[in-house]
Design a protein around this motif. Structure first.
Motif, PDB file in Angstrom:
ATOM      1  N   GLY A 265      18.923 -40.504   2.480  1.00 49.19           N
ATOM      2  CA  GLY A 265      19.385 -41.690   1.762  1.00 49.19           C
ATOM      3  C   GLY A 265      20.335 -42.574   2.551  1.00 49.19           C
ATOM      4  O   GLY A 265      20.638 -43.689   2.131  1.00 49.19           O
ATOM      5  N   ARG A 266      20.863 -42.084   3.653  1.00 52.47           N
ATOM      6  CA  ARG A 266      21.662 -42.889   4.574  1.00 52.47           C
ATOM      7  C   ARG A 266      21.283 -42.418   5.973  1.00 52.47           C
ATOM      8  O   ARG A 266      20.991 -41.244   6.163  1.00 52.47           O
ATOM      9  CB  ARG A 266      23.169 -42.680   4.386  1.00 52.47           C
ATOM     10  CG  ARG A 266      23.667 -42.898   2.970  1.00 52.47           C
ATOM     11  CD  ARG A 266      25.165 -42.676   2.879  1.00 52.47           C
ATOM     12  NE  ARG A 266      25.877 -43.726   3.565  1.00 52.47           N
ATOM     13  CZ  ARG A 266      26.312 -44.840   2.966  1.00 52.47           C
ATOM     14  NH1 ARG A 266      26.117 -45.014   1.674  1.00 52.47           N
ATOM     15  NH2 ARG A 266      26.936 -45.753   3.654  1.00 52.47           N
ATOM     16  N   LEU A 267      21.319 -43.304   6.941  1.00 57.09           N
ATOM     17  CA  LEU A 267      20.983 -42.921   8.307  1.00 57.09           C
ATOM     18  C   LEU A 267      21.917 -41.788   8.740  1.00 57.09           C
ATOM     19  O   LEU A 267      23.124 -41.974   8.835  1.00 57.09           O
ATOM     20  CB  LEU A 267      21.142 -44.129   9.243  1.00 57.09           C
ATOM     21  CG  LEU A 267      20.858 -43.864  10.723  1.00 57.09           C
ATOM     22  CD1 LEU A 267      19.395 -43.481  10.941  1.00 57.09           C
ATOM     23  CD2 LEU A 267      21.217 -45.073  11.574  1.00 57.09           C
ATOM     24  N   PRO A 268      21.384 -40.584   8.973  1.00 56.46           N
ATOM     25  CA  PRO A 268      22.260 -39.432   9.217  1.00 56.46           C
ATOM     26  C   PRO A 268      22.998 -39.549  10.551  1.00 56.46           C
ATOM     27  O   PRO A 268      22.413 -39.920  11.568  1.00 56.46           O
ATOM     28  CB  PRO A 268      21.292 -38.240   9.246  1.00 56.46           C
ATOM     29  CG  PRO A 268      20.013 -38.744   8.663  1.00 56.46           C
ATOM     30  CD  PRO A 268      19.964 -40.204   8.976  1.00 56.46           C
ATOM     31  N   GLN A 269      24.252 -39.259  10.503  1.00 53.38           N
ATOM     32  CA  GLN A 269      25.047 -39.158  11.729  1.00 53.38           C
ATOM     33  C   GLN A 269      25.796 -37.835  11.734  1.00 53.38           C
ATOM     34  O   GLN A 269      26.786 -37.680  12.450  1.00 53.38           O
ATOM     35  CB  GLN A 269      26.023 -40.332  11.841  1.00 53.38           C
ATOM     36  CG  GLN A 269      25.309 -41.671  11.973  1.00 53.38           C
ATOM     37  CD  GLN A 269      26.260 -42.843  12.028  1.00 53.38           C
ATOM     38  OE1 GLN A 269      27.362 -42.721  12.544  1.00 53.38           O
ATOM     39  NE2 GLN A 269      25.834 -43.975  11.513  1.00 53.38           N
ATOM     40  N   THR A 270      25.343 -36.932  10.917  1.00 52.55           N
ATOM     41  CA  THR A 270      26.010 -35.653  10.747  1.00 52.55           C
ATOM     42  C   THR A 270      24.977 -34.557  10.969  1.00 52.55           C
ATOM     43  O   THR A 270      23.881 -34.630  10.401  1.00 52.55           O
ATOM     44  CB  THR A 270      26.568 -35.546   9.313  1.00 52.55           C
ATOM     45  OG1 THR A 270      27.195 -36.772   8.957  1.00 52.55           O
ATOM     46  CG2 THR A 270      27.547 -34.397   9.192  1.00 52.55           C
TER      47      THR A 270
END
Lengths: 539, 539
Positions: A265-270
């Motif tokens: 749902g959000r561009l993953p950066q984790t």
């Protein structure tokens, strides 16, 4: 820096049985901050003052003070508890709350040999104090993506347990010598057994997806409600949701397997959070041969919608919704600006919590405690274009509430829209206190007259939930019965979004409540009333 | 991140005249923290509930709430105001408060052509939230030295304005293009005039020394009391103290001059703060030819003691102390441990503030609000060796108070001692709320019978102050009249030291107070009393 409970993080697991009265003594040992604890998913029927939401159900508990929460748990299921003041949930105030079926009465409509509980959260290195300042700054400073995903409070940073499977991984492999605080959770299982995995997401921001390498799972419970079982490779879970899934240890017993949790749902950066399914008698240090499951593409919303649409009520445990509604409330979710600050607004009103709890203000008729003009039941402009940034981005701040007729059936259409950025609309998981609602359906675009036909998918039985997502540029239709006397927040469970005003408050049947405990009302105008200094209420 | 007032830091200057009633409306716009404001040096005679100290004079003001402070200022002088809850002072809650002589009545016993106000503070990059956690951790994490010293909220970091005068300076010279937020304060003066410099120190930790390049100063006021004028090259100022000094612009008018503020009493790791005395019509950008005055050696305590001993009451404005005392209280200051945590203790008791304000608890006779057994009037062991680390380092936590006979004369001997580290004893500036005290004298070592003779230095007239330092391994003797009905903290003004328990509470004459305003008592047991839920008081 973490906000801890009883010296630990997350807080202790609380387990109770249906019919139990749970008593929790909350002692505030913080230095300068008030605190409350919300029991997420617990209905609090006849005890709305113990719902644990600042400004709504009670005054905050100040440092040095002790407060006793006392409430009955009347429905088995997977729940959790968390701070509900400022952004104290993200700061670390949360723990698991599980209600088992009682010794007499109903049994689960499924069987299992053992169970595990995974409380999922996201973690930032910047403190919530700094984040709160940034969110209320001009220019706006967003909290950005979390540094880690946590499973039962454990996670990794600057390394990935998955990197050993990928020679070109961006992150180095986490070193594991054994005993590290951040070592992955280990689920010790025996072959050819069935386990219940209770999953709860208390993330501040992240929408998640969970999968177990090599194993399908069967979804059996959602938000404390049994659902029609279905098998799936992975589970989407939004902040505020809980699920129980069953999995059977029918894979090669010489191997261990990864559970992976990644961002959707959000561009993953984790990096993914990982836990280990350890088939005994293998040693837990035996790395799985297979890499962790890959999280589905973050913006594959059709996949997300398909998953959400598979959640159905279980006949025999979930009644069908009433056939019709008494009142429909359309809630348009928009991103706006107020005095240069970026906010979220519902029907153009950004919620600002008042210093006097609504519950006491309503009970004692203190009209000065909040705006008495009800907020609008529908969009400020019926022609509102949800596909474009708001033409007039300015919203107003408000704290008026939706007063519902007691025992009436209410439909809510949550309508998503474009943010202040072109071609951008975000995921919002909305959570309602004090109630379960039926999720009638999800739709794309702007809800229109006639879209009700989408509620009636052939043979689909609407599930009961307390949290439901609205997809980007879409709508979600809910139905509930206003049968719980009290005042109840209904809000986006993304904590910075609520902090930015993304919520409403509903109230019903307060006239049927006996006296509100005075220790919940020591602040604001109710406090002044009791001390003889303020406006006397008229009920 | 700074805690700001009205959107600014430091808070606005407040100026009043003797006889004025000052009204300040405090609206708490923080997210989750309570707040109070203390009016440092204001006596609050007949209004002890507006002294602004959490747990003592009032309940904290919670987010969303507004509170009206209303008090009379009855003595001209240099004061300041600041947060008095947790470590909110260090976080930025402070500002200047100046009381001028009234239109009728007394004039200052000195003349000047203009005045400037310099509010001195120290600044850390680590937040007070993190510092508070560190101070309450095992192992103990000290806050260490500040990153900057600030003058009226301005300071520099990672550079020094003084480096241009020293080719081997450790820090680079600060670049100055004009208009920087951190540019030094500029004091615009005309030649051959006399100016009053009002100096107040609200540092969290640092003891300071101030000097003006090329100019002597004449000390004329200390803590809102006129003093026997004396000329000096520089002024020591401890946290909680204020001074007025006069200086005459009798130097080469073609030059500008530095005011320097440096650290004393602890090994300095913070560059001097500088301000500019700008002789008009010189441009403010004209750098002084002479380097900033060098701060005296940090550990030259003989120099510090000599300065402190020069402060004397001014005949005609400062009455002499009563000839004898009714009660003597010996307060041994020690560093100790409690459950592995490092604390400060007074006569072996580390002060822990209770949730119910003392003032209300005393007024309404709520005995459960604090320990009713008075703390000891003298050292726990009369043989205590102040020159060595405590033989038994364990102390206890407590919140009992010293109840004083109304209008009695009380002597306090503040006794310093060795910390937990060998050969270490620290500076502690003790500040008393609600009173001025006479500083009878300072002495080295352990106060002994017969040391009273040191009070009577030939011709020395004890000054009135509200803050007095104890020097390492030394004692300080104070005398005051308990003539102000109320409850009053008396504590080390180093904020982390108070946070670690370094203070006591005194009370007197509460029985003479009319009803305490109920809005100051909405918390704890007083709040419960008013809401009919708690112990009823007995007065």
């Amino acid at each position: 820096m973490v906000m801890a409970i009883n010296g630990g993080f997350p807080g202790p697991n609380i387990t109770a049985k249906v019919g139990d009265t749970v008593e929790v003594e909350l002692s505030n040992n913080l230095n300068t901050e008030g605190v409350v604890i919300h029991w997420h998913g617990i209905r609090q029927f006849t005890t709305p003052w113990y719902d644990g939401t600042a400004s709504v159900s009670q005054c905050v508990i100040n440092p040095g003070q002790t407060f006793l929460y006392k409430f009955k748990v009347d429905k088995a299921g997977t729940y959790f508890y968390h701070g509900h003041y400022g952004m104290q949930r993200e700061a670390g105030l949360y723990g698991s709350l599980i209600v088992e079926e009682g010794d007499q009465g109903q049994k689960e409509p499924f069987q299992y040999d053992g169970e595990f509980s995974l409380l999922l959260s996201d973690w930032w290195h910047q403190t919530v104090y700094q984040q709160e300042v940034g969110l209320s700054s001009d220019p706006f400073q967003w909290i950005n993506e979390p540094q880690s995903l946590l499973i039962n409070g454990r996670g990794q940073y600057n390394c990935s347990l998955a990197s050993r499977y990928n020679s070109s991984a961006a992150l180095p492999e986490c070193s594991l010598g054994g005993g590290e605080q951040w070592a992955p959770n280990v689920l010790k299982v025996l072959p050819n057994k069935t386990y219940r995995l209770r999953i709860a997401s208390t993330t501040s921001l992240a929408s998640l997806n969970l999968a177990i390498g090599g194993h399908n799972v069967t979804v059996v419970e959602a938000d404390g409600n049994y659902v029609q079982p279905f098998s799936t490779t992975d589970v989407d879970i939004y902040s505020g949701e809980t699920y129980s899934v069953l999995f059977t240890t029918n894979q090669n017993p010489d191997e261990n397997y990864w559970i992976s949790v990644g961002v959707r749902g959000r561009l993953p950066q984790t990096p993914q959070a990982l836990a280990l399914v350890n088939y005994l008698p293998n040693h837990a240090s035996k790395f799985p041969t297979s890499p962790p499951p890959v999280t589905p593409q973050w913006d594959d919303y059709n996949r997300s919608k398909a998953f959400s649409n598979r959640i159905q009520g279980l006949e025999g445990t979930t009644p069908p919704p009433p056939a019709d509604y008494d009142r429909r409330i359309m809630l348009l979710n928009t991103q706006n600006t107020i005095d240069g600050l970026t906010v979220w607004a519902i029907n153009n009103v950004s919620l600002s919590f008042p210093p006097t709890p609504y519950l006491g203000a309503l009970k004692y008729g203190i009209k000065a405690a909040f705006d008495q003009t009800p907020p609008p039941d529908t969009f400020p402009d019926c022609r509102y274009d949800i596909m474009s940034p708001p033409a007039n981005p300015n919203a107003t701040t408000g704290n008026a509430i939706y007063t519902l007729d007691f025992n009436s059936t209410v439909d809510v259409i949550l309508q998503n829209a474009n943010t202040l950025q072109p071609n951008d609309s975000e995921i919002h998981p909305w959570h309602m206190h004090g109630h379960n609602f039926w999720v009638l359906g999800y739709g794309d675009g702007k809800f229109q007259r006639g879209d009700e036909k989408l509620f009636e998918k052939a043979g689909r039985r609407p599930p009961l939930k307390n949290t439901a997502v609205i997809f980007p540029f879409g709508w979600t239709a809910l139905r509930f019965v206003a049968d719980n006397p009290g005042a109840w927040p209904f809000h986006c469970h993304i904590e910075p979004h609520l902090h930015m005003g993304m919520g409403v408050v509903i109230a019903e049947g307060v006239e049927f409540l006996a006296d509100v405990p005075r220790e919940t009302l020591s602040c604001g105008l109710t406090g002044m009333m009791f001390s003889g200094n303020g406006e006397e209420g008229h009920n």
